[in-house]
Design an enzyme around this catalytic site. Structure first.
Site, PDB file in Angstrom:
ATOM      1  N   LYS A   1      35.307 -18.026 -19.980  1.00 11.20           N
ATOM      2  CA  LYS A   1      35.125 -17.075 -21.076  1.00 11.20           C
ATOM      3  C   LYS A   1      35.203 -15.642 -20.553  1.00 11.20           C
ATOM      4  O   LYS A   1      34.915 -15.399 -19.379  1.00 11.20           O
ATOM      5  CB  LYS A   1      33.714 -17.266 -21.678  1.00 11.20           C
ATOM      6  CG  LYS A   1      33.559 -18.491 -22.546  1.00 11.20           C
ATOM      7  CD  LYS A   1      32.151 -18.538 -23.147  1.00 11.20           C
ATOM      8  CE  LYS A   1      31.950 -19.774 -23.993  1.00 11.20           C
ATOM      9  NZ  LYS A   1      32.766 -19.805 -25.223  1.00 11.20           N
TER      10      LYS A   1
ATOM     11  N   ARG B   1      32.311 -30.676 -27.891  1.00 16.04           N
ATOM     12  CA  ARG B   1      32.815 -31.876 -28.565  1.00 16.04           C
ATOM     13  C   ARG B   1      32.929 -33.055 -27.607  1.00 16.04           C
ATOM     14  O   ARG B   1      32.865 -34.204 -28.025  1.00 16.04           O
ATOM     15  CB  ARG B   1      34.147 -31.544 -29.277  1.00 16.04           C
ATOM     16  CG  ARG B   1      35.224 -31.083 -28.360  1.00 16.04           C
ATOM     17  CD  ARG B   1      36.377 -30.398 -29.107  1.00 16.04           C
ATOM     18  NE  ARG B   1      36.065 -29.033 -29.512  1.00 16.04           N
ATOM     19  CZ  ARG B   1      36.886 -28.244 -30.177  1.00 16.04           C
ATOM     20  NH1 ARG B   1      38.080 -28.672 -30.554  1.00 16.04           N
ATOM     21  NH2 ARG B   1      36.533 -27.013 -30.498  1.00 16.04           N
TER      22      ARG B   1
HETATM   23  N1  BES Z   1      29.867 -22.611 -27.341  1.00 11.88           N
HETATM   24  C1  BES Z   1      31.146 -22.257 -27.813  1.00 11.88           C
HETATM   25  C2  BES Z   1      31.160 -21.857 -29.284  1.00 11.88           C
HETATM   26  C3  BES Z   1      30.415 -20.599 -29.652  1.00 11.88           C
HETATM   27  C4  BES Z   1      31.088 -19.400 -29.809  1.00 11.88           C
HETATM   28  C5  BES Z   1      29.061 -20.637 -29.933  1.00 11.88           C
HETATM   29  C6  BES Z   1      30.401 -18.262 -30.189  1.00 11.88           C
HETATM   30  C7  BES Z   1      28.379 -19.504 -30.303  1.00 11.88           C
HETATM   31  C8  BES Z   1      29.034 -18.323 -30.438  1.00 11.88           C
HETATM   32  C9  BES Z   1      32.114 -23.445 -27.660  1.00 11.88           C
HETATM   33  O1  BES Z   1      31.864 -24.292 -26.609  1.00 11.88           O
HETATM   34  C10 BES Z   1      33.486 -22.863 -27.470  1.00 11.88           C
HETATM   35  O2  BES Z   1      33.666 -22.150 -26.524  1.00 11.88           O
HETATM   36  N2  BES Z   1      34.415 -23.171 -28.377  1.00 11.88           N
HETATM   37  C11 BES Z   1      35.748 -22.692 -28.306  1.00 11.88           C
HETATM   38  C12 BES Z   1      36.683 -23.827 -28.632  1.00 11.88           C
HETATM   39  C13 BES Z   1      38.137 -23.533 -28.402  1.00 11.88           C
HETATM   40  C14 BES Z   1      38.417 -23.359 -26.934  1.00 11.88           C
HETATM   41  C15 BES Z   1      38.961 -24.682 -28.958  1.00 11.88           C
HETATM   42  C16 BES Z   1      35.911 -21.571 -29.330  1.00 11.88           C
HETATM   43  O3  BES Z   1      35.359 -21.668 -30.433  1.00 11.88           O
HETATM   44  O4  BES Z   1      36.571 -20.583 -29.016  1.00 11.88           O
HETATM   45 ZN    ZN Z   2      32.710 -23.716 -24.773  1.00 11.52          ZN
END
Ligand code: BES
Ligand code: ZN
Ligand code: ZN
Length: 484
Positions: free
Chosen positions: A261, A335
């Site tokens: 990230k 997931r």
């Molecule tokens: N934990 C994050 C989602 C999240 C984002 C929670 C902002 C709280 C605030 C999750 O694991 C994630 O990173 N999801 C990605 C998925 C994508 C790579 C398909 C996302 O939502 O960008």
């Molecule tokens: Zn994530």
């Protein structure tokens, strides 16, 4: 905090919050009421409220709240929290809250919730925490209509227990990842469940390997900390009650893994276990209240970190269900662990409904902001019940579709499914379609994407912080399902 319900005012108690419904006439009326109570106008800068203080005696005040524009329970809680904030320093021992104008159940819930939440703070990790915060422990006398007292007692008892667990949920979500890690979750749960009639099963790495929970193990590969797979079973009505299966995402820190990230808001990812914290605390609250319902709660807990051992984009992994997954993006880790927990629930427990809560996608935040969780279900009746429970407790949900066209986006050429859609659109929905692939065709499943609601604006912090979202929602829903 102690609560009692009366229909007349104890004149010896001089600390008073009074609900009125005057609209535009607030100023005139409030001056009149103040003179009747014998206190002079002193200060007020919050719209819809008037605070009168007697100049000589500190705890002698009258705080009026105009309820005209307050609609939801959340509005009432905020109004009470503001009122308590402005009189906090003058409070000692007793407080009267005159709610005769609207002594409904929902107002009583709001009073109890606000009183309890007013003691919540973030000073736990400060070296001088004792000096920072004086907790209130008041005897709160709620004035309600004649005949409402018994109901008031019951509501206050119930709601104080629920809010206690909501605050425990907030502690977990606010806690930094070096303290709130999988080890902590395991020992915390052991501790919390020991005096309740609840069965706790704590699986650690060795057992997780033996059970072939490969989704959880794959995400855990880059972490130096052992994962945990926590199972809580509460049988409040073993003979003929409904059984609710709850699943919660417990990523104690989400770096994104190799698909790392950006640095800017990464510290917020200590909150990526809001689903697990909500599910566990709701179950504990329901067990503490002894409600006539059965609950099985499962929470997979791990960090998602970067390391030489980490899974890579493009890897193909196994899962508990036996289905294979192509990991396109290692940041779509929630997931992967939920896939295992959902199929574990469906294969090992006979539950009437499965509900999972997860801080799953940024897409849910983009869609609803902090206002509502994105909800998905293959059972319209369950969805309706969740939606009404959410409205009643002001933890809102709003439903999105599970159309097959979104599922097509998750098809992999080399595995049974991939963990990220082909197109960068409808991220919350494609994530839900991925989860649906692992519910073993259970006929009544719902998924709540709580990424926007679990961590956001709060009354007790400047920066984003935990809301405790989900604890009340699940308790309200369970109460409804149980008829308790
Ligand atoms: N934990 C994050 C989602 C999240 C984002 C929670 C902002 C709280 C605030 C999750 O694991 C994630 O990173 N999801 C990605 C998925 C994508 C790579 C398909 C996302 O939502 O960008
Ligand atoms: Zn994530
Ligand atoms: Zn995550």
């Amino acid at each position: 905090m102690k609560y009692s319900f009366k229909s007349s005012i104890d004149k010896d108690i001089k600390s008073r919050i009074v609900l009125i419904d005057t609209g535009k006439e607030l100023f005139d009326t409030s001056k009149k009421i103040a003179s009747e109570y014998g206190v002079k106008l002193n200060t007020s800068d919050i719209p819809g409220t008037q605070l009168f203080r007697s100049t000589d005696k500190e705890n002698d005040f009258l705080h009026l709240i105009d309820i005209k524009d307050l609609n939801s329970k959340k509005d009432f809680v905020s109004a009470f929290l503001n009122a308590i904030k402005s009189v906090r320093d003058f409070l000692s021992e007793s407080l009267i809250i005159d709610a005769r104008i609207d002594g409904s159940d929902s107002i009583i819930q709001a009073i109890v919730e606000a009183m309890e939440l007013s003691n919540y703070h973030l000073y736990q990790y400060k070296s001088d925490q004792d000096k920072k915060f004086k907790s209130l422990d008041l005897s709160v006398q709620c004035i309600v209509e004649e005949g409402m007292q018994a109901e008031g007692d019951e509501t206050a008892h119930k709601h104080a227990a629920i809010v206690k667990y909501q605050m425990k949920c907030m502690d977990l979500v606010n806690g930094p990842s070096n303290k709130i890690d999988p080890d902590h979750f395991a020992s915390w749960l052991k501790d919390e469940s020991k005096d309740l009639s609840i069965k706790t099963t704590i699986l650690r790495k060795k057992e997780i390997v033996a059970k072939k929970l490969h989704g959880l193990l794959s995400v855990n590969k880059g972490s130096g900390k052992e994962p945990a797979f926590l199972i809580l079973e509460y049988y409040g009505d073993p003979d003929d009650g409904k059984t609710l299966g709850l699943v919660g995402k417990g990523v104690t820190f989400d770096t994104g893994g190799v698909s790392i990230k950006p640095d800017k808001n990464m510290h917020y990812m200590k909150s990526d276990m809001g689903g697990a914290a909500a599910v566990l605390n709701a179950t504990l609250a329901i067990a503490a209240l002894g409600w006539k319902i059965n609950i099985v709660a499962i929470t997979p807990i791990t960090e998602n970190c970067v390391d030489g051992e980490s899974i890579r984009p493009g890897d193909v992994i196994d899962s508990y269900s036996g289905k294979t997954i192509e990991v396109i993006h290692t940041d779509a880790e929630g997931r992967l662990i939920l896939a295992d927990a959902l199929s574990y629930m469906a294969k090992n427990f006979e539950v009437d409904h499965i509900i999972d809560l997860a801080t799953l996608t940024g897409s849910a935040v983009m869609t609803f902001g902090y206002a509502a969780a994105a909800s998905f279900s293959n059972d319209d009746d369950l969805m309706d019940r969740i939606s009404s429970a959410g409205l009643a407790c002001s933890e809102k949900t709003w439903s999105l579709p599970l159309w097959e066209t979104y599922g097509d986006q998750m098809k992999s050429d080399i595995a049974d499914i991939k963990n990220m859609a082909t197109l960068p659109m409808a991220g919350a929905i494609t994530a839900a379609k991925f989860l649906e692939f692992f519910i073993e065709e259970h006929p009544s499943w719902a998924h709540l994407d709580i990424a926007g609601t679990s961590f956001g604006e709060t009354h007790y912090s400047k920066d984003k912080a935990a809301t405790g979202y989900g604890v009340q929602l699940l308790c309200y829903l369970a109460e409804e399902l149980s008829g308790s």
